[in-house]
Design a protein around this motif. Structure first.
Motif, PDB file in Angstrom:
ATOM      1  N   UNK A 162       3.940  -8.184 -11.718  1.00 10.58           N
ATOM      2  CA  UNK A 162       3.420  -8.327 -13.002  1.00 10.58           C
ATOM      3  C   UNK A 162       2.620  -7.060 -12.848  1.00 10.58           C
ATOM      4  N   UNK A 163       1.873  -6.225 -11.908  1.00 11.31           N
ATOM      5  CA  UNK A 163       1.344  -5.002 -11.587  1.00 11.31           C
ATOM      6  C   UNK A 163       2.185  -4.090 -12.079  1.00 11.31           C
ATOM      7  N   UNK A 164       3.581  -4.274 -11.485  1.00  4.19           N
ATOM      8  CA  UNK A 164       4.373  -2.978 -11.787  1.00  4.19           C
ATOM      9  C   UNK A 164       4.915  -2.812 -13.429  1.00  4.19           C
ATOM     10  N   UNK A 165       5.014  -4.271 -14.064  1.00  2.45           N
ATOM     11  CA  UNK A 165       5.447  -4.073 -15.261  1.00  2.45           C
ATOM     12  C   UNK A 165       4.406  -3.475 -16.113  1.00  2.45           C
ATOM     13  N   UNK A 166       3.013  -3.787 -15.621  1.00  2.94           N
ATOM     14  CA  UNK A 166       2.110  -3.261 -16.712  1.00  2.94           C
ATOM     15  C   UNK A 166       1.960  -1.860 -16.460  1.00  2.94           C
ATOM     16  N   UNK A 220       0.908  -1.176  -0.035  1.00  2.00           N
ATOM     17  CA  UNK A 220      -0.081   0.101   0.197  1.00  2.00           C
ATOM     18  C   UNK A 220       0.878   1.387  -0.062  1.00  2.00           C
ATOM     19  N   UNK A 221       1.862   1.127   0.841  1.00  2.00           N
ATOM     20  CA  UNK A 221       2.556   2.520   1.091  1.00  2.00           C
ATOM     21  C   UNK A 221       3.764   2.675  -0.187  1.00  2.00           C
ATOM     22  N   UNK A 222       4.334   1.338  -0.655  1.00  2.00           N
ATOM     23  CA  UNK A 222       5.271   1.689  -1.583  1.00  2.00           C
ATOM     24  C   UNK A 222       4.660   1.910  -2.930  1.00  2.00           C
ATOM     25  N   UNK A 223       3.206   1.301  -3.076  1.00  2.00           N
ATOM     26  CA  UNK A 223       2.481   1.757  -4.233  1.00  2.00           C
ATOM     27  C   UNK A 223       2.070   3.045  -4.269  1.00  2.00           C
ATOM     28  N   UNK A 224       1.588   3.752  -3.495  1.00  2.00           N
ATOM     29  CA  UNK A 224       1.340   4.935  -3.103  1.00  2.00           C
ATOM     30  C   UNK A 224       2.667   5.945  -3.512  1.00  2.00           C
ATOM     31  N   UNK A 245      -0.864   8.282  -9.469  1.00  2.00           N
ATOM     32  CA  UNK A 245      -1.730   7.778  -8.330  1.00  2.00           C
ATOM     33  C   UNK A 245      -1.288   8.214  -7.063  1.00  2.00           C
ATOM     34  N   UNK A 246      -1.941   7.801  -5.977  1.00  2.00           N
ATOM     35  CA  UNK A 246      -1.241   7.894  -4.567  1.00  2.00           C
ATOM     36  C   UNK A 246      -2.262   7.049  -3.725  1.00  2.00           C
ATOM     37  N   UNK A 279      13.226   5.653  -9.832  1.00  2.00           N
ATOM     38  CA  UNK A 279      14.519   5.067 -10.669  1.00  2.00           C
ATOM     39  C   UNK A 279      14.143   3.249 -10.827  1.00  2.00           C
ATOM     40  N   UNK A 280      13.581   2.805  -9.953  1.00  2.00           N
ATOM     41  CA  UNK A 280      13.312   1.175  -9.899  1.00  2.00           C
ATOM     42  C   UNK A 280      12.384   0.839  -8.820  1.00  2.00           C
ATOM     43  N   UNK A 281      11.792  -0.393  -8.854  1.00  2.00           N
ATOM     44  CA  UNK A 281      10.828  -1.174  -8.055  1.00  2.00           C
ATOM     45  C   UNK A 281      11.492  -2.432  -7.726  1.00  2.00           C
ATOM     46  N   UNK A 282      10.963  -2.661  -6.337  1.00  2.00           N
ATOM     47  CA  UNK A 282      11.362  -4.020  -6.008  1.00  2.00           C
ATOM     48  C   UNK A 282      10.337  -4.543  -5.050  1.00  2.00           C
TER      49      UNK A 282
END
Length: 397
Positions: free
Chosen positions: A55-59, A14-18, A27-28, A44-47
């Motif tokens: 899958x969500x992040x790559x989309x 929830x936090x990292x996605x925001x 979004x937030x 710069x990057x996601x982990x």
């Protein structure tokens, strides 16, 4: 200046996605306005280790590199700083690795679960002063609290006599606790409301009113909720100058209260809902009134028609910023610290103060007696490990 700091997010819950939304404008926090992207920050990057999150992040962010191992991301060259949006126990482990490998790190609150690990993180940061080290105390950006802190520190109203914060506006239903297996557990989260919802207020309370040296607390575990950690807490504190304080918080009050009161020699400050502050300035100090006033004069003052019966004047000021704006302000502040060396609003080393107070609170409740603050680190960890072992879901620390 066009330079941007590339942030890597470790943990896309929830936090990292925001935060990913904040850094891209996509979004937030659900239901809240999306703040402008901080001008000197970029994603710069996601982990994350969860295939569904990958899958969500790559989309959603096809142009952003994705990693399943946070160490690979730290060493990738794709990021200038990382934010630790992961379960609390991992904050110190990740931060220490980053500091030792020259990676700027912005630690999510709380700094950690137990003070021993946080102290080791702080010592590591002190040994690497060239690496930026901050903490996401976003409520320090609230201009209202900044003004309250300045007013208290100025000495205009004298010394603090007592402070009281009721912060029950953390209502959480059982569905919240079922979101992740680590939530509301001793081994996965390290506690309840003290390590999850209330760290911001624990930080602000000490930032403004000072660090108490004695703590007595009563904690209720699983109060009206199907959890085993504390979610109803009452703290009583004492300070070196003899002042006292109290702090009350819970997660089972749907109406909620957020009210801070600070009583001082020459007046009082009251903050409601973290939005409106009223400053009461006594025309004469309480010491002078106590020494010179007759009961007849008291009666005339308290029954007067003017505000405060002529006893005091008032000033009111407000804050209008929002949650997302506070978070992006901390990111921008951290980026400018890296780029231009400006002082941090929330240095990472400050995080230990709230952890110490949370540890003292739980230890006092576990032992049923007043304790010193900070507490014995090894004693606290031993008591925590007893509860992790009894829980039987996670390894002890």
């Amino acid at each position: 200046m066009d330079k941007k700091i590339r942030f890597g997010l470790i943990g896309i819950g929830a936090q990292g996605g925001a935060y990913a939304g904040f850094l891209t404008g996509k979004g937030g926090f659900a239901g809240m306005p999306v703040p402008p992207c901080p001008p000197h920050c970029a994603l710069g990057a996601l982990c994350d280790t969860d295939p569904a999150k990958e899958a969500m992040c790559k989309e959603k962010y096809p142009e952003i590199p994705f990693y399943t191992d946070w160490k690979d991301m730290v060493n990738s060259g794709n990021v200038d700083a990382v934010i630790t949006t992961v379960p609390h126990y991992l904050h110190t482990e990740i931060a220490i690795y980053c500091l030792e490998h020259g990676m700027n790190v912005l630690v999510e609150k709380p700094a950690g679960v137990y003070a021993k690990a946080v102290r080791e993180m702080n010592e590591c940061a002190a040994a690497h002063p060239d690496v930026a080290f901050g903490i996401m105390f976003n409520q320090r950006t609230n201009k209202l609290y900044q003004k309250v802190k300045e007013l208290v520190a100025s000495g205009e109203l004298g010394q603090i006599r007592r402070s009281s914060w009721i912060i029950n506006s953390w209502w959480r239903p059982d569905s919240y606790y079922r979101q992740s297996d680590w939530r509301a557990t001793w081994g996965g989260e390290g506690g309840g409301v003290l390590v999850n919802q209330a760290p911001h207020q624990l930080d602000l309370w000490q930032w403004i009113c000072g660090i108490p040296n004695k703590v007595y607390a009563k904690c209720i575990y699983g109060s009206h909720r199907d959890i085993i950690v504390e979610n109803d807490v009452t703290i009583v504190t004492e300070y070196p100058n003899g002042a006292t304080g109290s702090f009350v918080t819970c997660t089972h009050d749907p109406n909620g209260t957020d009210r801070l009161e600070i009583d001082l020699d020459n007046g009082k400050i009251v903050v409601d809902d973290s939005k409106t502050a009223t400053v009461y300035r006594l025309n004469k100090s309480e010491d002078e009134m106590n020494a010179t006033m007759s009961m007849m004069e008291v009666s005339k003052l308290t029954s007067g028609n003017s505000a405060g019966g002529g006893m005091y004047t008032t000033e009111t000021f407000e804050n209008t910023d929002g949650w997302g704006y506070q978070h992006t302000t901390v990111m921008e502040d951290f980026a400018m610290h890296i780029l231009e060396g400006t002082p941090l609003l929330a240095p990472g080393s400050d995080g230990i103060n709230g952890v110490n107070l949370a540890n003292a609170t739980l230890l006092s409740a576990w032992l049923g007696k007043e304790v010193e603050n900070p507490v014995d680190e090894d004693l606290y960890l031993a008591e925590l490990n007893k509860r992790i072992a009894a829980e039987g879901k996670f390894p002890t620390r």
